[in-house]
Scaffold this active site. Sequence first.
Site, PDB file in Angstrom:
ATOM      1  N   GLU A 109      34.290  42.787  34.400  1.00  0.00           N
ATOM      2  CA  GLU A 109      35.122  41.778  35.058  1.00  0.00           C
ATOM      3  C   GLU A 109      35.457  40.785  33.949  1.00  0.00           C
ATOM      4  OE1 GLU A 109      35.916  38.530  35.922  1.00  0.00           O
ATOM      5  OE2 GLU A 109      34.258  38.181  37.327  1.00  0.00           O
ATOM      6  N   CYS A 120      35.789  32.356  36.773  1.00  0.00           N
ATOM      7  CA  CYS A 120      36.778  33.411  36.532  1.00  0.00           C
ATOM      8  C   CYS A 120      37.906  33.323  37.544  1.00  0.00           C
ATOM      9  CB  CYS A 120      36.139  34.785  36.544  1.00  0.00           C
ATOM     10  SG  CYS A 120      34.689  34.930  37.574  1.00  0.00           S
TER      11      CYS A 120
END
Lengths: 515, 515
Positions: free
Chosen positions: A263, A300
């Site tokens: 990720e 994120c």
Amino acid sequence: MISGEQLIGAQQRRGTVGEFRAFSPVRDAVLEPAFGGGDAADVEQACSLAQAAFDPFRRNLPELRARLLETIAEGLLALGDVLIERAHLESALPLARLQGERLRTVNQLRLFAQNLRDGHWSAATLDAALPGRQPPRPDLRSQKIALGPVAVFGASNFPLAFSVAGGDTASALAAGCPVIAKAHPAHPGTSELVGRVIQQSVRELGLPEGVFSLLHDSDTRLGLALVTHPVIQAVGFTGSRRGGLALQAAAQARPQPIPVYAEMSAINPVFLLPAALQARGEAIAQGFADSLTLGVGQFCTNPGLLVAIDGPELQGFVEAAAALLATKPAGTMLTPGIRAAYDAGAARVREQSGVSTPAEGSAQLCLTDASTFIANPLLHEEVFGPGALLVTCRDRAELLALAESLEGQLTATLQLDEADADLARALLPVLERKAGRILANGFPTGVEVCHAMVHGGPFPASSSALHTSVGSMAIERFLRPVCYQDLPDWLLPPALQNANPLGLWRRLEGKPHPA
Amino acid sequence: MISGEQLIGAQQRRGTVGEFRAFSPVRDAVLEPAFGGGDAADVEQACSLAQAAFDPFRRNLPELRARLLETIAEGLLALGDVLIERAHLESALPLARLQGERLRTVNQLRLFAQNLRDGHWSAATLDAALPGRQPPRPDLRSQKIALGPVAVFGASNFPLAFSVAGGDTASALAAGCPVIAKAHPAHPGTSELVGRVIQQSVRELGLPEGVFSLLHDSDTRLGLALVTHPVIQAVGFTGSRRGGLALQAAAQARPQPIPVYAEMSAINPVFLLPAALQARGEAIAQGFADSLTLGVGQFCTNPGLLVAIDGPELQGFVEAAAALLATKPAGTMLTPGIRAAYDAGAARVREQSGVSTPAEGSAQLCLTDASTFIANPLLHEEVFGPGALLVTCRDRAELLALAESLEGQLTATLQLDEADADLARALLPVLERKAGRILANGFPTGVEVCHAMVHGGPFPASSSALHTSVGSMAIERFLRPVCYQDLPDWLLPPALQNANPLGLWRRLEGKPHPA
């Protein structure tokens, strides 16, 4: 309570390569104790133990894995303030935030325990023999089984929820995969505390010691040795695009390539549709400023891109947002390296041709137009921290073209009212192609751990658009299907035996059937 | 009826690069007409049309895709003997086999149509908002959506079931992905006949023309251009390990890497357990000889490896198998290249140190011992064709060590009786790690198209151990999850709307609920 040692199966062993200490951004000083980085022998031993643990661990009853996850959750809570204080010293994240993150970590472990009991994850599927058909059909049954030992790389920005006992570890253990965690060098003490809870839980439940190991290294050498070890069958990673791509390249260069679930990178566009902007521009500006600066922007899912059609309401929004951002206090970032990278990245955006900067300081808001944005790849790159870019579009067509120009994203957000329905309906198919999660009238920070969550998305948000690293579906990364043809009932795994001893929902001839 | 043209959306266009003709192994002569290989402009046009078709195709009702698959199935049947005869001329496969393969292809299309109506594929999942919780939980819903346009590479050995309208195309279209098929140069005429059925079906249903294109090339150039085109989001391939790895490398080297689902290489071990061998060695020898020589051994599930503990029963088995294989007529292989590769590969096995050859001729059976096999990687490689290697083990421990030494496999088979239970139970965990499908008392050739089928396995059987290329689960290769947070009902896709207008089974708070 923190020794600086690695945890290799049931043992603890001080690494002998490259002694290092955690640096505390709170104290602006290093923290004791010293940690020793692991060497090839440590990797070999952890992998050898993981391989020995793999079959007994994955083939034991799912209930035992559920209890392991619950025992780890209890152990994390039992650490109390020791864990929170060390995580605070190592990350500068506020105590309240870390308490919330611990609860999330604990709930995540418990969710996977509950899922293990439900059995949906095993995808047990039975197609009966049709002996009278020409040609006769054999008896065919399938289930998903654990993929193999997994290497987990902790993230800098979530020392608990995306680290040693975070989502990757929880879902891999739930699947039946032994885990070898590589501690993030920014929080090695937190990692050891959490690792000892897992080690102790494995011991308490009488599971094979190789179910878990924790290794240290302040460099990339040990991580690459781990990813290229033949025992490792998958990798979980949360971090930078550069880091994820390096692991991916190493995993693909193996004689047997393996999946890397990395990720990596997103700017999380927020589309301010005209009616919403007109009706409640100030409220949106408030929500945006709060989301952008939450945790000093170190998420994120941080909203790094705003997109709107130009007009008087937008001018008001920019002024309101700039004023709100100016009131935000400067925050301490996770590491000096992250601070330096943010400062450099934010400056680089400011210096681009065609970019102005209505807000600069503790948080940054830049402004440009759609054609400048579309033409300049640098403006599409994530700047990790409290900086955002607002892009103005001439009209609806340009806004849609901008959406098409985006790389893959973790999230895309629509601020919309009913009067925006036409534009929202036109945008939605584009956003479905671009993002793993689409929000209406919220902000993307805050990732719920539940069945429907998708935390992932097309490249470069994730290295695998097919998977999520948060929520129930995260377990699918660490499972593979196996089919059993005409096996006698006594040889079949429990999930597929005629009597359904695990009491699972199973698919019979394609239809779900309760136990 | 066969023009030698490519099918690009609704158009047909003769390729201008490297004219070639099919070669008929039946006639030992080339077949008319000439085909023209495509160029970069053809790839560009097919991709551009696919991209334009993608959103409308994937977002239309699943029912429309189900009807497309059924229309294609009807069209294939309506071609009648024309299709079977051309496929026979191009492949030398017997007419009856091709009729069976056509039925399998048609049933496969119909299975995916039925699955589309069931809706299990969409994995619709709803977690309700919890506004009273601290922090409040938003409304979260997820479904799986199509990944994007897919490139499909047909296999040499299944001109129908693994080619232009085969499993990769059926599952990709079912998922809502436009397909650009690259015809296999060994059967371009069969490919065009099938491609025209798909083109016509797309037209009949009023779907966007870019849903399907068919390109030609007798070389690898066009295929690589296709895999590296930014529009393509996944690749389906069945063929050699070398071919699959070349596509995988190209896909990984893209700025945006994409998944390649390559079904490549297996030797499909068959374990002859002692009690079974004693009780019915001759019957097993008969089943083995039939399976090994079926279709001149040209199956990816061909039983290329036998494993047994040495003893007098095994000697009897070898003699019986050798005698049976000697009665098998020599068959014509698919292409002169495949024949040459088989002859060379079979000879290479015979020439290895420690290998003897009890049966040599139309089919080959070689013999060696476990330590020779384990030490020689060449003996682990697939030899595509009617050749097998029997490996004798001293004892149970050596048999288990041999199983551990295997690479990933499509299948692993146990010939067993109840008295073999202990050894079977010890082998099963190893075989679960090595193979996608485990059989008892059968032979691996013959792959049923059903819900529980797994045709895939750990590398090098497949490039993705997480997936199958046959059966209902094959659709998962071409889907990715998307989460919708707090979207108003009018903006949600139908699968997730409150009223459940598609009548799907959905997961509510993790539990399956009927419509």
